[in-house]
Design an enzyme around this catalytic site. Sequence first.
Site, short mmCIF file in Angstrom:
data_model
loop_
_atom_site.label_atom_id
_atom_site.label_comp_id
_atom_site.label_asym_id
_atom_site.label_seq_id
_atom_site.Cartn_x
_atom_site.Cartn_y
_atom_site.Cartn_z
CE LYS A 1 -56.26 0.94 -1.92
NZ LYS A 1 -57.73 1.21 -2.02
CB SER B 1 -61.27 3.27 -0.79
OG SER B 1 -61.57 2.64 0.42
CB SER C 1 -58.60 1.71 1.79
OG SER C 1 -58.94 1.55 0.43
#
Lengths: 96, 496
Positions: free
Chosen positions: B78, B181, B157
Amino acid sequence: MSIDSALVRRIGNLAKIELSAPDVEMFAEQLGEIVSLMNQLDQVDTSGVDALNFEMSNGHKNRTEDVVRDGSYMERVLENAPEPKEGFFTVKKVIE
Amino acid sequence: MSYLEDLTISKARDLLKSGEVSAVSLTESYLERIEASKKLNAFCLITADLALAKAKFCDSQVKSNRKGKLSGIPIGVKDIFCIQSLPTQAASKILEGFRPSYESTVTSKLWAEDAILLGKLNMDEFAMGSSNETSIYGPAINPWQLSNKTPLTPGGSSGGSAAAIAANLCLGTLGTDTGGSIRQPAAFNGVVGMKPTYGRCSRWGIIAFASSLDQAGPITKTVRDSAILLEIISGHDKRDSTSATREVPNFEKMLNGDIRGKRIGIPIEYRIEGTPNEIIKLWEDGIDQLKSAGAEIIDISLPHTKYSLPTYYVLAPAEASSNLARYDGIKYGYRAKLKSGEGIEEFYKRTRSEGFGNEVKRRVMIGTYVLSAGFYEAYYQKALKVRNLIKKDFDNVFSEGINAILTPTTPTPAFSLGSKGNKSPVEMYLNDVFTVPANLAGLPAISIPTGLTNDGLPLGLQIIGPAWEEAEVLNMAFRLEKESNFKDKPIQWWNN
């Protein structure tokens, strides 16, 4: 309490975020809605309850010695600065 | 290419070890897949040259017996993890151009085991969002589709991390989970996502959102792969004083699938009104599957569950407003242009106004509000007290002998991009209703895919365990994975 334009402007000032007039209007409504969600907490009786903090959660109590372990890499510290000058960060003048 | 379709980290490890596949050929295959998947917008940075150089190194180590545990395994991370010298901006304009001069602890652990970085993955700006729509790169797209082909959210997310696994663009990814997330996007994409106990993994070098809630964790195709990655990224780090000085168990070795006599709690408060029947059915099927594997199913109560969302939406923004105060345009990142005569005040305000998106601004402002004079007691302190009550609910059921808790991961399957939260941010926040409690209580929790909706979208179940009991949580998930036998994959519509 509801969130009015004056409060949004005050919060924007504290949070250092520039807000246009349409921004103020939009955020007043949205922040008001979030505050109504937050107000559900009033329903909970918390008398005699301690606030949970980091050290209470999972018993972390790690402390490191307060000693200098590294340093002397000015270039690395400055390499991401938008406008470095002669080994310094540059900022706007803060005194008249 | 065919062997790639069912490839996992554990299978690739065997193929690389036996020499049937080289790290270079595996890396090349995945780089081709990434190139052909631009429509998914899962990767925001592709590091092909670095990946191939590392793959060559891994191949050169074959005979020396000095290979790391992840030698030759292609990984994506990420965009919230600082990777030395590579663009790292947490999908925010305010970190435009930022290249960290240091590496996050958890990613350095992957590279020390010779994992190969393929690139960085799309996410919501500063991990604030549940749909990937707050990203400066535009949203990642869910590889799963309905028959009408409307683009669906991969969740958030860590949406890019989950989409990349579902589309088989790499073998493992790292995400972060502050309120769901990792687990919510894992559920939306039909993959496995694990949030460890708070303190299990170091947060050093991860761009901070809410420091008392943030944890890194793996998103993978299988529970075994989750155990493999979690073990490597776990452990104490002197540079994060909240990381625990506990031994890290051998999670993979502890996967035996034996859950006989385990007591699994089913919390009545998670039966919320309006949950679609197919999610209730999925949950009931999961209960039956664990029961037939020998577990004991027990109804439990977590009475403060319904206050988790308001508690979270006080505390996470409060911490975010403090963490994000560092973005001022001076030391790194975006800097606004000023008109003549404007001073430092305009400099800060315009930089932050132009650099942050609306969701980030909302949260910074809410956080500023709840920490400001006159409201600190009523909101921030109050929320910390309710957080304590939420944690005590879990402590009570675990101390009464419950080994783990089974719930749905999300109240809905993946929804259409642009369909939620346009007018009402709270509508989007409701996505986190089942995932937020584990963050507030600091507990380990995993989402695994166990079924499809009638329309063919994946759904996930969540297992929450007591603090530090990741091995138990993984083992239960391992058994549920076997019992539910979820093998579906999205149709590859995205290939160029």
